[in-house]
Design a protein around this motif. Structure first.
Motif, mmCIF file in Angstrom:
data_model
loop_
_atom_site.group_PDB
_atom_site.id
_atom_site.type_symbol
_atom_site.label_atom_id
_atom_site.label_comp_id
_atom_site.label_asym_id
_atom_site.label_seq_id
_atom_site.Cartn_x
_atom_site.Cartn_y
_atom_site.Cartn_z
ATOM 1 N N GLY A 91 0.793 -1.220 0.000
ATOM 2 C CA GLY A 91 0.000 0.000 0.000
ATOM 3 C C GLY A 91 0.826 1.271 0.000
ATOM 4 O O GLY A 91 0.397 2.308 0.508
ATOM 5 N N ILE A 92 2.017 1.201 -0.574
ATOM 6 C CA ILE A 92 2.916 2.359 -0.618
ATOM 7 C C ILE A 92 2.526 3.239 -1.801
ATOM 8 O O ILE A 92 2.388 2.751 -2.934
ATOM 9 N N PRO A 93 2.324 4.542 -1.584
ATOM 10 C CA PRO A 93 1.901 5.416 -2.682
ATOM 11 C C PRO A 93 2.963 5.532 -3.773
ATOM 12 O O PRO A 93 4.119 5.847 -3.499
ATOM 13 N N THR A 94 2.569 5.258 -5.006
ATOM 14 C CA THR A 94 3.463 5.326 -6.159
ATOM 15 C C THR A 94 2.616 5.466 -7.409
ATOM 16 O O THR A 94 1.381 5.421 -7.346
ATOM 17 N N ALA A 95 3.246 5.618 -8.552
ATOM 18 C CA ALA A 95 2.521 5.752 -9.809
ATOM 19 C C ALA A 95 1.922 4.418 -10.233
ATOM 20 O O ALA A 95 2.483 3.351 -9.958
ATOM 21 N N GLY A 96 0.778 4.467 -10.915
ATOM 22 C CA GLY A 96 0.230 3.267 -11.524
ATOM 23 C C GLY A 96 1.204 2.737 -12.560
ATOM 24 O O GLY A 96 1.976 3.491 -13.152
ATOM 25 N N TYR A 97 1.171 1.415 -12.814
ATOM 26 C CA TYR A 97 2.206 0.829 -13.665
ATOM 27 C C TYR A 97 1.738 -0.458 -14.314
ATOM 28 O O TYR A 97 0.758 -1.068 -13.897
ATOM 29 N N MET A 98 2.487 -0.881 -15.325
ATOM 30 C CA MET A 98 2.358 -2.205 -15.925
ATOM 31 C C MET A 98 3.745 -2.741 -16.218
ATOM 32 O O MET A 98 4.607 -1.999 -16.702
ATOM 33 N N ARG A 99 3.968 -4.016 -15.924
ATOM 34 C CA ARG A 99 5.222 -4.682 -16.282
ATOM 35 C C ARG A 99 5.031 -5.362 -17.629
ATOM 36 O O ARG A 99 4.040 -6.062 -17.843
ATOM 37 N N THR A 100 5.986 -5.163 -18.524
ATOM 38 C CA THR A 100 5.886 -5.773 -19.852
ATOM 39 C C THR A 100 7.183 -6.506 -20.178
ATOM 40 O O THR A 100 8.260 -6.097 -19.764
ATOM 41 N N SER A 101 7.072 -7.602 -20.938
ATOM 42 C CA SER A 101 8.251 -8.409 -21.255
ATOM 43 C C SER A 101 8.457 -8.596 -22.758
ATOM 44 O O SER A 101 9.289 -9.396 -23.169
ATOM 45 N N SER A 102 7.713 -7.854 -23.578
ATOM 46 C CA SER A 102 7.925 -7.902 -25.026
ATOM 47 C C SER A 102 7.520 -6.569 -25.622
ATOM 48 O O SER A 102 6.746 -5.808 -25.025
ATOM 49 N N LEU A 103 8.028 -6.288 -26.798
ATOM 50 C CA LEU A 103 7.702 -5.024 -27.465
ATOM 51 C C LEU A 103 6.215 -4.937 -27.759
ATOM 52 O O LEU A 103 5.589 -3.887 -27.562
ATOM 53 N N ALA A 104 5.628 -6.036 -28.205
ATOM 54 C CA ALA A 104 4.198 -6.035 -28.520
ATOM 55 C C ALA A 104 3.367 -5.760 -27.267
ATOM 56 O O ALA A 104 2.405 -4.973 -27.296
ATOM 57 N N GLU A 105 3.749 -6.391 -26.161
ATOM 58 C CA GLU A 105 3.023 -6.187 -24.910
ATOM 59 C C GLU A 105 3.155 -4.746 -24.430
ATOM 60 O O GLU A 105 2.190 -4.135 -23.957
ATOM 61 N N ALA A 106 4.351 -4.173 -24.573
ATOM 62 C CA ALA A 106 4.580 -2.793 -24.139
ATOM 63 C C ALA A 106 3.795 -1.809 -24.994
ATOM 64 O O ALA A 106 3.216 -0.845 -24.485
ATOM 65 N N ARG A 107 3.781 -2.028 -26.298
ATOM 66 C CA ARG A 107 3.013 -1.142 -27.180
ATOM 67 C C ARG A 107 1.531 -1.167 -26.831
ATOM 68 O O ARG A 107 0.859 -0.132 -26.805
ATOM 69 N N ALA A 108 1.025 -2.351 -26.542
ATOM 70 C CA ALA A 108 -0.381 -2.464 -26.168
ATOM 71 C C ALA A 108 -0.649 -1.745 -24.847
ATOM 72 O O ALA A 108 -1.700 -1.120 -24.668
ATOM 73 N N ALA A 109 0.313 -1.811 -23.924
ATOM 74 C CA ALA A 109 0.137 -1.177 -22.619
ATOM 75 C C ALA A 109 0.080 0.339 -22.717
ATOM 76 O O ALA A 109 -0.540 0.993 -21.868
ATOM 77 N N LEU A 110 0.715 0.916 -23.724
ATOM 78 C CA LEU A 110 0.704 2.368 -23.878
ATOM 79 C C LEU A 110 -0.712 2.920 -23.981
ATOM 80 O O LEU A 110 -0.976 4.061 -23.587
ATOM 81 N N ALA A 111 -1.628 2.103 -24.500
ATOM 82 C CA ALA A 111 -3.008 2.564 -24.685
ATOM 83 C C ALA A 111 -3.677 2.878 -23.348
ATOM 84 O O ALA A 111 -4.671 3.615 -23.315
ATOM 85 N N ARG A 112 -3.138 2.345 -22.266
ATOM 86 C CA ARG A 112 -3.732 2.582 -20.946
ATOM 87 C C ARG A 112 -3.310 3.917 -20.342
ATOM 88 O O ARG A 112 -3.831 4.320 -19.306
ATOM 89 N N TYR A 113 -2.339 4.586 -20.973
ATOM 90 C CA TYR A 113 -1.785 5.808 -20.400
ATOM 91 C C TYR A 113 -1.866 6.957 -21.393
ATOM 92 O O TYR A 113 -1.952 6.745 -22.603
ATOM 93 N N ALA A 114 -1.803 8.153 -20.863
ATOM 94 C CA ALA A 114 -1.777 9.352 -21.700
ATOM 95 C C ALA A 114 -0.381 9.942 -21.676
ATOM 96 O O ALA A 114 0.401 9.703 -20.749
#
Length: 381
Positions: free
Chosen positions: A71-94
């Motif tokens: 419960g430590i305050p920090t930025a929301g995040y996603m862990r990604t392990s491939s370029l395709a996964e990371a590109r898809a994750a970008l859609a969740r952020y502005a």
């Protein structure tokens, strides 16, 4: 003859041959490599976390997951392990997008991309090997608004002692422009991290971290260096370092009045409880002098003449220097850290740059605005 810190047996043999009573591991790589575990197993007291605990710095994803559990305050995040996964994750952020190589990257593995196109290119670089194995996984975070500051605490795994605050300057150029570096300068204390905020940092970030690490069976011993964002909602953790850091260490040490060796030994032996620290009532400010080309490929071999830069009480810490035919030369990216003290940030800044200006280093450069935020605030006080 230089000692290879990756050869744990050689380090242990050196310690035994010279009756070393305490080993302080400064860089992050030997910590993540498990040098502290090897030394402890041989009965040598160590200031620095175990390999498992050093994951707090060694893996951005590890730390983010710990924050989520505790419960430590920090930025929301996603862990990604491939370029395709990371590109898809970008859609969740502005935009702007915060992209972090998961592993160790000498302080340069963070990219803040202003546009989606920039983020796509940065991700391709990261997964393409720009940061070596450190970029095998990439953490994508929400962008946090606020001012950055650093907070330090010592712990032996149970007891925790605050060690002060600092503010560093990561970008290579004046006005905080250009790529991130390992740090171009810093000052301590950081008044923006008020006493009330420091109480919150201890209660909401440091203490839950130490408690969770202990409960997980990976107790943390050493210094916790918390990089913070001071947001409208309060302080949030950006990342941890498992060491004092550079250039923050220089300004902290210029202010410390207590016996550092005794404090570190108490940490190493699990005897930190009841330890009281004393700091000089001064501000310290350091300016990093780097070699041209940094943070890319630095120009090595440039001649350096210190010219009594320490004559007025300043201290010149050497980082990327070497002796060649008896002369001092540049031998790395960040070469010198010129540090001075004063009654305010404004005074410490003036004293530090007076020392910088005495140094002859034709192939070097530095920022000329270290401490600019606090200098501006002091001018309006």
């Amino acid at each position: 003859m230089p000692l290879d810190v990756t050869d744990h047996g050689a380090v242990i043999a050196f310690c035994e041959a010279h009756a070393i009573a305490l080993v302080v591991i400064g860089p992050e790589a030997p910590l993540v490599d498990g040098l502290s575990d090897a030394l402890r197993a041989a009965g040598v007291p160590v200031f620095g976390p175990s390999q498992a605990a050093a994951q707090l710095e060694g893996s951005k994803g590890f730390t983010k997951d710990l924050c989520a559990r505790a419960g430590i305050p920090t930025a929301g995040y996603m862990r990604t392990s491939s370029l395709a996964e990371a590109r898809a994750a970008l859609a969740r952020y502005a935009a702007p997008y915060v992209l972090k190589a998961d592993g160790l990257a000498a302080g340069k593995g963070v990219v803040i991309a202003e546009t989606l196109a920039e983020a796509e290119v940065a991700l391709a670089d990261m997964f393409g090997g720009a940061f070596g194995g450190a970029g095998a996984q990439v953490v994508i975070e929400e962008f946090m608004l606020g001012e950055e500051a650093s907070f330090f605490a010592l712990t032996d795994g149970t007891a925790i002692v605050p060690f002060g605050s600092a503010q560093d300057h990561k970008r290579v150029g004046d006005g905080d422009v250009g790529p991130n570096t390992g740090g171009m300068g810093a000052y301590s204390p950081a008044p923006v991290l008020t006493p009330a905020l420091q109480v919150r940092v201890m209660a909401e970030i440091i203490e839950p971290t130490v408690r969770t690490m202990r409960e997980d069976g990976t107790p943390y011993s050493g210094v916790l260096f918390a990089g913070l964002m001071l947001t409208p909602e309060g302080p949030k953790l950006i990342e941890y370092n498992a060491r004092f850091g550079d250039p923050e260490c220089q300004v902290l040490m210029m202010r410390l009045a207590s016996d550092l060796a005794a404090i570190m030994l108490a940490c190493a032996k699990g005897e930190l409880a009841g330890t009281a620290l004393s700091f000089r009532d001064q501000t310290a400010l350091t300016v990093v002098m780097a070699a041209k080309g940094y943070p890319g490929t630095p120009e090595k071999g440039g001649a350096i003449a210190l010219n009594d830069a320490e004559g007025q009480g300043a201290k010149v810490f050497h980082a990327g220097t070497a002796l060649k035919d008896g002369a001092l030369v540049a031998n790395g990216g960040r070469v010198l850290a010129v540090t001075a003290t004063g009654a305010s940030v404004t005074e410490a800044q003036a004293n530090a740059y007076a020392a910088v200006d005495r140094i002859s280093f034709a192939t070097g450069f530095c920022r000329r605005d270290i401490g600019w935020r606090e200098v501006a605030r002091e001018s309006q006080a």
